[in-house]
Design a protein around this motif. Structure first.
Motif, PDB file in Angstrom:
ATOM      1  N   ASP A 115      31.336  75.469  65.527  1.00  0.00           N
ATOM      2  CA  ASP A 115      32.226  74.207  65.765  1.00  0.00           C
ATOM      3  C   ASP A 115      33.424  74.322  65.270  1.00  0.00           C
ATOM      4  OD1 ASP A 115      32.478  71.372  66.273  1.00  0.00           O
ATOM      5  OD2 ASP A 115      31.786  71.016  64.211  1.00  0.00           O
ATOM      6  N   PRO A 116      34.325  75.226  65.727  1.00  0.00           N
ATOM      7  CA  PRO A 116      35.669  75.488  65.308  1.00  0.00           C
ATOM      8  C   PRO A 116      36.779  74.554  65.715  1.00  0.00           C
ATOM      9  CG  PRO A 116      35.354  76.658  67.323  1.00  0.00           C
ATOM     10  CD  PRO A 116      34.011  76.480  66.986  1.00  0.00           C
ATOM     11  N   LYS A 117      37.523  74.475  64.522  1.00  0.00           N
ATOM     12  CA  LYS A 117      38.739  73.330  64.773  1.00  0.00           C
ATOM     13  C   LYS A 117      39.953  73.926  65.086  1.00  0.00           C
ATOM     14  CE  LYS A 117      35.735  70.110  63.670  1.00  0.00           C
ATOM     15  NZ  LYS A 117      34.550  70.863  63.236  1.00  0.00           N
ATOM     16  N   GLY A 118      40.300  75.213  65.179  1.00  0.00           N
ATOM     17  CA  GLY A 118      41.536  75.743  65.504  1.00  0.00           C
ATOM     18  C   GLY A 118      42.324  76.038  64.368  1.00  0.00           C
ATOM     19  N   PRO A 119      43.251  76.493  64.583  1.00  0.00           N
ATOM     20  CA  PRO A 119      44.125  77.253  63.290  1.00  0.00           C
ATOM     21  C   PRO A 119      44.620  75.964  62.471  1.00  0.00           C
ATOM     22  CG  PRO A 119      45.584  77.398  65.333  1.00  0.00           C
ATOM     23  CD  PRO A 119      44.121  76.984  65.490  1.00  0.00           C
ATOM     24  N   ASP A 120      45.204  76.577  61.121  1.00  0.00           N
ATOM     25  CA  ASP A 120      45.678  75.452  60.357  1.00  0.00           C
ATOM     26  C   ASP A 120      47.268  75.590  60.465  1.00  0.00           C
ATOM     27  OD1 ASP A 120      43.204  74.855  59.179  1.00  0.00           O
ATOM     28  OD2 ASP A 120      43.425  76.169  57.539  1.00  0.00           O
ATOM     29  N   THR A 121      47.567  76.305  61.255  1.00  0.00           N
ATOM     30  CA  THR A 121      49.153  76.394  61.441  1.00  0.00           C
ATOM     31  C   THR A 121      49.602  76.077  62.978  1.00  0.00           C
ATOM     32  OG1 THR A 121      49.113  78.849  61.624  1.00  0.00           O
ATOM     33  CG2 THR A 121      49.587  77.874  59.553  1.00  0.00           C
ATOM     34  N   ASN A 180      49.255  83.339  68.475  1.00  0.00           N
ATOM     35  CA  ASN A 180      48.248  84.705  68.077  1.00  0.00           C
ATOM     36  C   ASN A 180      46.872  84.367  67.308  1.00  0.00           C
ATOM     37  OD1 ASN A 180      49.144  84.010  65.574  1.00  0.00           O
ATOM     38  ND2 ASN A 180      50.110  86.026  64.885  1.00  0.00           N
ATOM     39  N   SER A 181      46.530  83.083  67.301  1.00  0.00           N
ATOM     40  CA  SER A 181      45.288  83.002  66.452  1.00  0.00           C
ATOM     41  C   SER A 181      44.124  83.683  66.818  1.00  0.00           C
ATOM     42  CB  SER A 181      45.050  81.362  66.785  1.00  0.00           C
ATOM     43  OG  SER A 181      44.829  81.036  67.927  1.00  0.00           O
ATOM     44  N   ASN A 182      43.880  84.148  68.247  1.00  0.00           N
ATOM     45  CA  ASN A 182      42.720  84.716  68.725  1.00  0.00           C
ATOM     46  C   ASN A 182      42.763  86.193  68.313  1.00  0.00           C
ATOM     47  OD1 ASN A 182      41.739  82.376  70.091  1.00  0.00           O
ATOM     48  ND2 ASN A 182      42.365  83.277  72.099  1.00  0.00           N
ATOM     49  N   GLU A 183      43.994  86.515  67.817  1.00  0.00           N
ATOM     50  CA  GLU A 183      43.997  87.857  67.407  1.00  0.00           C
ATOM     51  C   GLU A 183      43.268  88.245  65.858  1.00  0.00           C
ATOM     52  OE1 GLU A 183      48.157  89.118  66.856  1.00  0.00           O
ATOM     53  OE2 GLU A 183      48.439  88.933  69.200  1.00  0.00           O
ATOM     54  N   HIS A 184      43.073  87.190  65.188  1.00  0.00           N
ATOM     55  CA  HIS A 184      42.379  87.174  63.763  1.00  0.00           C
ATOM     56  C   HIS A 184      41.066  86.572  63.872  1.00  0.00           C
ATOM     57  CE1 HIS A 184      46.550  87.920  62.609  1.00  0.00           C
ATOM     58  NE2 HIS A 184      46.793  86.844  62.913  1.00  0.00           N
ATOM     59  N   MET A 185      40.352  86.637  65.042  1.00  0.00           N
ATOM     60  CA  MET A 185      38.940  86.147  65.138  1.00  0.00           C
ATOM     61  C   MET A 185      38.377  87.255  64.522  1.00  0.00           C
ATOM     62  SD  MET A 185      39.105  83.103  66.023  1.00  0.00           S
ATOM     63  CE  MET A 185      39.819  81.796  67.162  1.00  0.00           C
ATOM     64  N   ASN A 186      37.052  86.900  63.944  1.00  0.00           N
ATOM     65  CA  ASN A 186      35.955  87.894  63.550  1.00  0.00           C
ATOM     66  C   ASN A 186      35.171  87.923  64.834  1.00  0.00           C
ATOM     67  OD1 ASN A 186      33.890  89.294  62.705  1.00  0.00           O
ATOM     68  ND2 ASN A 186      33.709  88.244  60.664  1.00  0.00           N
ATOM     69  N   HIS A 187      35.119  89.071  65.607  1.00  0.00           N
ATOM     70  CA  HIS A 187      34.512  89.145  66.862  1.00  0.00           C
ATOM     71  C   HIS A 187      33.006  89.601  66.429  1.00  0.00           C
ATOM     72  CE1 HIS A 187      38.076  88.438  68.576  1.00  0.00           C
ATOM     73  NE2 HIS A 187      38.816  89.349  68.037  1.00  0.00           N
ATOM     74  N   ASN A 188      32.498  89.795  65.437  1.00  0.00           N
ATOM     75  CA  ASN A 188      31.292  89.980  65.181  1.00  0.00           C
ATOM     76  C   ASN A 188      30.599  88.941  64.472  1.00  0.00           C
ATOM     77  OD1 ASN A 188      31.643  92.957  65.789  1.00  0.00           O
ATOM     78  ND2 ASN A 188      32.616  93.191  63.799  1.00  0.00           N
ATOM     79  N   HIS A 217      56.007  79.527  60.288  1.00  0.00           N
ATOM     80  CA  HIS A 217      55.013  78.795  60.480  1.00  0.00           C
ATOM     81  C   HIS A 217      55.006  77.278  59.796  1.00  0.00           C
ATOM     82  CE1 HIS A 217      52.023  82.394  61.258  1.00  0.00           C
ATOM     83  NE2 HIS A 217      53.073  82.261  61.959  1.00  0.00           N
ATOM     84  N   HIS A 218      54.414  76.428  60.522  1.00  0.00           N
ATOM     85  CA  HIS A 218      54.211  75.112  60.089  1.00  0.00           C
ATOM     86  C   HIS A 218      52.867  74.924  59.467  1.00  0.00           C
ATOM     87  CE1 HIS A 218      57.636  73.513  62.343  1.00  0.00           C
ATOM     88  NE2 HIS A 218      57.155  74.180  63.195  1.00  0.00           N
ATOM     89  N   GLU A 219      52.835  74.655  58.130  1.00  0.00           N
ATOM     90  CA  GLU A 219      51.602  74.466  57.177  1.00  0.00           C
ATOM     91  C   GLU A 219      51.243  73.147  57.648  1.00  0.00           C
ATOM     92  OE1 GLU A 219      49.773  76.485  55.899  1.00  0.00           O
ATOM     93  OE2 GLU A 219      51.673  78.350  56.045  1.00  0.00           O
ATOM     94  N   VAL A 220      50.047  72.865  57.721  1.00  0.00           N
ATOM     95  CA  VAL A 220      49.261  71.516  58.111  1.00  0.00           C
ATOM     96  C   VAL A 220      48.742  70.966  56.992  1.00  0.00           C
ATOM     97  CG1 VAL A 220      47.999  70.307  59.483  1.00  0.00           C
ATOM     98  CG2 VAL A 220      49.005  72.167  60.410  1.00  0.00           C
ATOM     99  N   SER A 221      49.083  69.805  56.429  1.00  0.00           N
ATOM    100  CA  SER A 221      48.545  69.138  55.241  1.00  0.00           C
ATOM    101  C   SER A 221      47.023  68.850  55.357  1.00  0.00           C
ATOM    102  CB  SER A 221      49.264  67.906  54.934  1.00  0.00           C
ATOM    103  OG  SER A 221      49.183  66.840  55.773  1.00  0.00           O
ATOM    104  N   SER A 222      46.364  68.589  54.324  1.00  0.00           N
ATOM    105  CA  SER A 222      45.012  68.504  54.580  1.00  0.00           C
ATOM    106  C   SER A 222      44.674  67.044  55.270  1.00  0.00           C
ATOM    107  CB  SER A 222      44.536  68.435  53.146  1.00  0.00           C
ATOM    108  OG  SER A 222      44.975  67.165  52.300  1.00  0.00           O
ATOM    109  N   LYS A 223      45.873  66.121  54.946  1.00  0.00           N
ATOM    110  CA  LYS A 223      45.681  64.793  55.637  1.00  0.00           C
ATOM    111  C   LYS A 223      45.780  65.038  57.137  1.00  0.00           C
ATOM    112  CE  LYS A 223      47.714  62.313  51.933  1.00  0.00           C
ATOM    113  NZ  LYS A 223      48.727  61.139  51.621  1.00  0.00           N
ATOM    114  N   PHE A 237      45.513  72.774  66.749  1.00  0.00           N
ATOM    115  CA  PHE A 237      47.120  73.352  66.622  1.00  0.00           C
ATOM    116  C   PHE A 237      47.162  74.477  67.613  1.00  0.00           C
ATOM    117  CE2 PHE A 237      46.973  70.307  63.157  1.00  0.00           C
ATOM    118  CZ  PHE A 237      48.161  69.557  63.182  1.00  0.00           C
ATOM    119  N   TYR A 238      48.344  74.598  68.160  1.00  0.00           N
ATOM    120  CA  TYR A 238      48.423  75.978  68.921  1.00  0.00           C
ATOM    121  C   TYR A 238      49.208  76.797  67.930  1.00  0.00           C
ATOM    122  CZ  TYR A 238      50.506  79.194  72.236  1.00  0.00           C
ATOM    123  OH  TYR A 238      50.790  80.364  73.041  1.00  0.00           O
ATOM    124  N   ASN A 239      48.723  77.992  67.945  1.00  0.00           N
ATOM    125  CA  ASN A 239      49.115  79.345  67.253  1.00  0.00           C
ATOM    126  C   ASN A 239      49.054  80.475  68.108  1.00  0.00           C
ATOM    127  OD1 ASN A 239      49.690  81.631  65.530  1.00  0.00           O
ATOM    128  ND2 ASN A 239      49.417  80.141  63.866  1.00  0.00           N
TER     129      ASN A 239
END
Length: 374
Positions: free
Chosen positions: A308-314, A295-303, A32-38, A291-293
């Protein structure tokens, strides 16, 4: 090192594959590529969800009212990256009614002197970060400016080898979409292409706008038409009518062009959606900020409704684990029912941020200036 191997190295780093991904990928987290806060997009607070426009429309933009919708798709036509529908709420915003055109991009270049990624020599120090360790440096000749051009073969080829129809062409860029001997003369109202992510960002900043998040883009592309696989309903070509520019015939060698085009079409050729947006489906792919990940949708809280989501951090694509990628949306004139059938709002692909192709462009959005909140 043979030139064919060098070109293959380039293709590995700058192109994407429309092939289906394996359902199970081992050892993902170590790559995984960690994205800095910048690098993260800033939060946009005090936004408004409204059915009425706020203020006058910026030139060439239309009002997107915002609201709640089902993002992603569990439809039988959906690919693995689209799966797991989830509820999302987006705020109101303005959006370009068309893809950014050659004429509009030229105004930006004339005003700033900007040089696109495709017009610059490839920076090997940056490129090698996206390749396996100890990949040898190609010859300087290979690193000359260029971009990926669709070069259809004359006969059927394996659809598992995209190098059969994509070629790295020196001198290909937004002004020369097919290579140095081509031009955009007479094509002012065509979408600009060969645009890398930083090119799109630079234009957006100059124009006083920004690029859309994936959620904003998908919400807008549906035009208020919910729970259908296509932006306009349940059929790709209702009553045999073509409503977007995509590939007909035998991909990639025989485009019958029943929709009237074998390449990109001028903007506003096809009817707009109910928000007044043209070519959100087909024509050319469009950048989003997410950012494209894979399997990011697999970890969504479907309830829970995401606001205003911004996508995954990786950023992580198992097919190219070292590359930094963003989500592109909408499909293009190369989408076919035989291959890469991404002419749906929920469809999504991964593309390296330093990559442009002959079928990749963008459009911008603009925030609503208001002190009101939801």
């Amino acid at each position: 090192m043979k030139i064919k191997l060098l070109l293959a190295t380039l293709l590995l780093s700058i192109t994407f594959s429309c092939e289906k991904k394996k359902a199970e990928i081992e050892n993902e987290t170590s790559k995984h590529h960690e994205v800095s806060s910048k690098e993260k997009e800033p939060d946009h607070t005090n936004k408004l969800i409204s059915q009425e426009p706020v203020g006058d429309a910026p030139k060439g933009m239309v009002w997107i009212p915002g609201g709640e919708f089902i993002m992603g798709s569990n439809h039988e036509s959906a690919g693995p990256a689209e799966m797991n529908e989830h509820k999302v709420k987006v705020f109101s915003f303005w959006m370009d009614e068309t893809e950014v055109t050659n004429a509009e991009f030229k105004k930006f270049v004339d005003a700033t002197g900007y040089l696109t990624v495709a017009e610059r020599p490839i920076d090997w120090e940056e490129m090698k970060k996206q390749l396996p360790p100890n990949t040898p440096k190609p010859d300087d000749e290979v690193l000359k400016p260029g971009s990926l051009v669709f070069t259809p073969p004359a006969n059927p080829v394996s659809l598992h080898d995209y190098s059969q129809w994509w070629s790295w062409v020196h001198g290909a860029d937004w002004k020369h979409p097919k290579g140095p001997d081509s031009s955009i003369e007479g094509k002012d109202n065509y979408p600009v292409v060969h645009i890398a992510y930083e090119d799109a960002e630079a234009y957006a900043k100059w124009a006083g706008k920004r690029l859309p998040t994936e959620a904003e883009w998908e919400f807008a592309s549906r035009g208020g038409n919910e729970n259908h696989p296509f932006a306009w309903g349940d059929e790709l070509t209702p009553d045999n009518k073509y409503l977007a520019n995509f590939f007909q015939g035998d991909f990639p060698y025989n485009n019958t062009s029943k929709d009237g085009f074998d390449n990109a079409a001028p903007v506003k050729t096809f009817s707009p959606n109910d928000y007044g947006l043209y070519d959100m489906i087909g024509n050319v792919w469009e950048w989003s900020t997410d950012f494209y990940n894979h399997n990011s949708n697999e970890h969504m809280n479907h309830n829970k409704v995401e606001v205003d989501p911004k996508g995954p951090d990786t950023s992580y694509d198992p097919s190219e684990p070292f590359a930094m990628k963003r989500v592109i949306k909408g499909g293009s004139y190369l989408c076919s029912d035989q291959y890469c059938s991404n002419y749906r709002p929920s469809a999504r692909m991964a593309t390296s941020t330093d990559s442009g192709q002959e079928h990749l462009g963008f459009r911008c959005v603009k925030d609503v200036e208001t002190k009101e909140s939801m």
